[in-house]
Write a protein that holds these residues in place. Structure first.
Motif, PDB file in Angstrom:
ATOM      1  N   GLU A  34      22.412 -68.701  17.477  1.00 49.40           N
ATOM      2  CA  GLU A  34      22.594 -67.267  17.286  1.00 49.40           C
ATOM      3  C   GLU A  34      21.794 -66.461  18.312  1.00 49.40           C
ATOM      4  N   GLU A  35      20.628 -66.983  18.702  1.00 50.52           N
ATOM      5  CA  GLU A  35      19.870 -66.309  19.756  1.00 50.52           C
ATOM      6  C   GLU A  35      20.703 -66.245  21.029  1.00 50.52           C
ATOM      7  N   ALA A  36      21.389 -67.345  21.346  1.00 45.37           N
ATOM      8  CA  ALA A  36      22.266 -67.365  22.522  1.00 45.37           C
ATOM      9  C   ALA A  36      23.453 -66.440  22.340  1.00 45.37           C
ATOM     10  N   ALA A  37      24.080 -66.493  21.163  1.00 48.62           N
ATOM     11  CA  ALA A  37      25.292 -65.709  20.913  1.00 48.62           C
ATOM     12  C   ALA A  37      25.025 -64.205  20.926  1.00 48.62           C
ATOM     13  N   VAL A  38      23.945 -63.778  20.276  1.00 44.22           N
ATOM     14  CA  VAL A  38      23.614 -62.350  20.235  1.00 44.22           C
ATOM     15  C   VAL A  38      23.246 -61.857  21.639  1.00 44.22           C
ATOM     16  N   VAL A  79      18.389 -76.239  29.388  1.00 48.27           N
ATOM     17  CA  VAL A  79      17.294 -75.285  29.264  1.00 48.27           C
ATOM     18  C   VAL A  79      16.209 -75.890  28.373  1.00 48.27           C
ATOM     19  N   ASN A  80      15.141 -75.166  28.201  1.00 47.57           N
ATOM     20  CA  ASN A  80      13.998 -75.691  27.448  1.00 47.57           C
ATOM     21  C   ASN A  80      14.298 -75.759  25.949  1.00 47.57           C
ATOM     22  N   ILE A  81      13.452 -76.438  25.234  1.00 46.55           N
ATOM     23  CA  ILE A  81      13.611 -76.636  23.789  1.00 46.55           C
ATOM     24  C   ILE A  81      13.646 -75.293  23.070  1.00 46.55           C
ATOM     25  N   ASP A  82      14.668 -75.108  22.248  1.00 40.43           N
ATOM     26  CA  ASP A  82      14.861 -73.907  21.424  1.00 40.43           C
ATOM     27  C   ASP A  82      15.098 -72.633  22.235  1.00 40.43           C
ATOM     28  N   ASN A  83      15.426 -72.768  23.517  1.00 38.81           N
ATOM     29  CA  ASN A  83      15.583 -71.584  24.366  1.00 38.81           C
ATOM     30  C   ASN A  83      17.019 -71.052  24.330  1.00 38.81           C
ATOM     31  N   GLY A  84      17.411 -70.516  23.191  1.00 37.56           N
ATOM     32  CA  GLY A  84      18.735 -69.937  23.065  1.00 37.56           C
ATOM     33  C   GLY A  84      18.936 -68.741  23.972  1.00 37.56           C
ATOM     34  N   PHE A  85      17.902 -67.918  24.114  1.00 38.43           N
ATOM     35  CA  PHE A  85      18.010 -66.752  24.990  1.00 38.43           C
ATOM     36  C   PHE A  85      18.321 -67.166  26.423  1.00 38.43           C
ATOM     37  N   GLY A  86      17.572 -68.147  26.936  1.00 37.36           N
ATOM     38  CA  GLY A  86      17.789 -68.604  28.310  1.00 37.36           C
ATOM     39  C   GLY A  86      19.200 -69.118  28.516  1.00 37.36           C
ATOM     40  N   ALA A  87      19.718 -69.849  27.530  1.00 41.66           N
ATOM     41  CA  ALA A  87      21.081 -70.369  27.627  1.00 41.66           C
ATOM     42  C   ALA A  87      22.095 -69.242  27.611  1.00 41.66           C
ATOM     43  N   GLY A  88      21.881 -68.249  26.742  1.00 40.99           N
ATOM     44  CA  GLY A  88      22.788 -67.121  26.677  1.00 40.99           C
ATOM     45  C   GLY A  88      22.795 -66.322  27.964  1.00 40.99           C
ATOM     46  N   TYR A  89      21.632 -66.149  28.564  1.00 40.27           N
ATOM     47  CA  TYR A  89      21.504 -65.401  29.815  1.00 40.27           C
ATOM     48  C   TYR A  89      22.295 -66.093  30.932  1.00 40.27           C
ATOM     49  N   ILE A  90      22.083 -67.414  31.079  1.00 40.68           N
ATOM     50  CA  ILE A  90      22.792 -68.166  32.126  1.00 40.68           C
ATOM     51  C   ILE A  90      24.294 -68.141  31.879  1.00 40.68           C
ATOM     52  N   ALA A  91      24.692 -68.333  30.612  1.00 37.16           N
ATOM     53  CA  ALA A  91      26.117 -68.324  30.271  1.00 37.16           C
ATOM     54  C   ALA A  91      26.753 -66.981  30.599  1.00 37.16           C
ATOM     55  N   SER A  92      26.019 -65.892  30.383  1.00 37.60           N
ATOM     56  CA  SER A  92      26.529 -64.563  30.713  1.00 37.60           C
ATOM     57  C   SER A  92      26.752 -64.436  32.217  1.00 37.60           C
ATOM     58  N   MET A  93      25.823 -64.927  33.015  1.00 40.61           N
ATOM     59  CA  MET A  93      25.961 -64.866  34.467  1.00 40.61           C
ATOM     60  C   MET A  93      27.183 -65.654  34.929  1.00 40.61           C
ATOM     61  N   ILE A  94      27.404 -66.821  34.322  1.00 37.81           N
ATOM     62  CA  ILE A  94      28.564 -67.649  34.682  1.00 37.81           C
ATOM     63  C   ILE A  94      29.855 -66.945  34.276  1.00 37.81           C
ATOM     64  N   ASN A  95      29.916 -66.480  33.034  1.00 39.31           N
ATOM     65  CA  ASN A  95      31.131 -65.855  32.521  1.00 39.31           C
ATOM     66  C   ASN A  95      31.490 -64.607  33.308  1.00 39.31           C
ATOM     67  N   LYS A  96      30.505 -63.755  33.560  1.00 40.55           N
ATOM     68  CA  LYS A  96      30.780 -62.525  34.300  1.00 40.55           C
ATOM     69  C   LYS A  96      31.061 -62.802  35.773  1.00 40.55           C
ATOM     70  N   GLY A  97      30.527 -63.909  36.276  1.00 41.08           N
ATOM     71  CA  GLY A  97      30.808 -64.296  37.654  1.00 41.08           C
ATOM     72  C   GLY A  97      32.275 -64.584  37.876  1.00 41.08           C
ATOM     73  N   PHE A  98      32.933 -65.151  36.878  1.00 38.89           N
ATOM     74  CA  PHE A  98      34.368 -65.420  36.992  1.00 38.89           C
ATOM     75  C   PHE A  98      35.136 -64.119  37.228  1.00 38.89           C
ATOM     76  N   PHE A  99      34.722 -63.043  36.535  1.00 41.91           N
ATOM     77  CA  PHE A  99      35.447 -61.785  36.632  1.00 41.91           C
ATOM     78  C   PHE A  99      35.117 -61.037  37.928  1.00 41.91           C
ATOM     79  N   ARG A 100      33.860 -61.113  38.345  1.00 40.95           N
ATOM     80  CA  ARG A 100      33.483 -60.473  39.622  1.00 40.95           C
ATOM     81  C   ARG A 100      34.222 -61.092  40.777  1.00 40.95           C
ATOM     82  N   ASN A 101      34.437 -62.413  40.700  1.00 43.38           N
ATOM     83  CA  ASN A 101      35.067 -63.129  41.803  1.00 43.38           C
ATOM     84  C   ASN A 101      36.573 -63.295  41.632  1.00 43.38           C
ATOM     85  N   GLY A 102      37.112 -62.638  40.588  1.00 43.54           N
ATOM     86  CA  GLY A 102      38.553 -62.675  40.385  1.00 43.54           C
ATOM     87  C   GLY A 102      39.076 -63.967  39.817  1.00 43.54           C
TER      88      GLY A 102
END
Length: 255
Positions: free
Chosen positions: A134-138, A229-252
């Protein structure tokens, strides 16, 4: 402050809608504001596209209140992570313009209805892994990503994962959260054609060593396409996932 806000200020100055003195006042805390006990990085949104995030665990309550009070006046979606319910009860009087997610332990300051793009799947091995997931999802949702949650589909009942693959397909990337032996990310990476971000959790019995065994399993995965990512680091995973997901749209590249 983010890039759009900076562009808006500069455009208003150029078009004569805002005088230089007022523009300077708006930019006075760039690159950071010094509160003595904290240096608030209001320039981060301009540099990297995401605002500064407050890690609340371990902070003195008066210091935390001071940081939050300053950020309340900012027109930005600001996250305060690892905030326990007890700490939230001690800061919730600061403003009504905050939303607390108890399971994720995230407080969102100045919440906004941001346009969401793409799709990221957040998958857990067990129910006990949900707080980290949920930390990652939020985090993902606050940063403007569509999220699909698939919980409790670990390898002890692999058929549960297979029956949910239709929900996972079409994601730009996957956040795989698991404790115990941490095998879920390896299984997922062998089934999909997108990056898998593995999040080991501290869930498990003694030899799990508070997540160390899951971490080592994920680091030693034979499946390609996994980052860890590190143990229990949901935030870090969510942050990286956001960069990847939004990168798809920036690059078409829209899946």
């Amino acid at each position: 402050m983010d890039r759009n806000t900076l562009k808006e200020i500069l455009t208003k100055v150029k078009e004569g809608e805002l005088d230089v003195e007022k523009a300077l006042d708006a930019l006075k805390d760039v690159p950071f504001k010094d509160l003595d006990f904290a240096k608030l990085d209001y320039h981060r949104g301009i540099r990297v596209g995401y605002p500064e995030v407050i890690f609340t665990e371990g902070k003195d309550i008066n210091h935390l209140r001071g940081i939050l009070l300053d950020m309340i006046n900012r027109d930005a979606n600001v996250l305060a992570t690892r905030m326990s319910k007890e700490v939230y009860e001690r800061v919730k009087d600061i403003s009504k313009n905050m939303v607390y997610h108890e399971i994720a332990r995230i407080l969102i300051v100045n919440p906004k209805d941001v346009e969401k793009v793409g799709k990221v799947a957040v998958v857990t091995g067990g129910t006990a892994d949900i707080p980290v997931a949920e930390e990652a999802a939020v985090t993902l949702e606050a940063f403007g990503n569509n999220v699909v949650r698939i919980f409790d589909v670990g390898v002890a009942g692999i058929h549960r994962l297979f029956s949910n693959m239709d929900k996972i397909k079409g994601s730009s990337c996957i956040v795989a959260v698991a404790g115990m032996e941490g095998a879920l990310p390896s299984v997922l990476a062998g089934l999909v054609d997108v990056p898998v971000i593995a999040v080991p959790t501290s869930v498990g019995y003694g030899a799990n060593f508070k997540g160390l065994s899951a971490l080592l399993t994920m680091l030693n995965s034979c499946a390609a396409g996994i980052s860890v990512v590190n143990i229990d680091n949901g935030f870090g995973a969510g942050y990286i996932a956001s960069m990847i997901n939004k990168g798809f749209f920036r690059n078409g590249v829209v899946k």
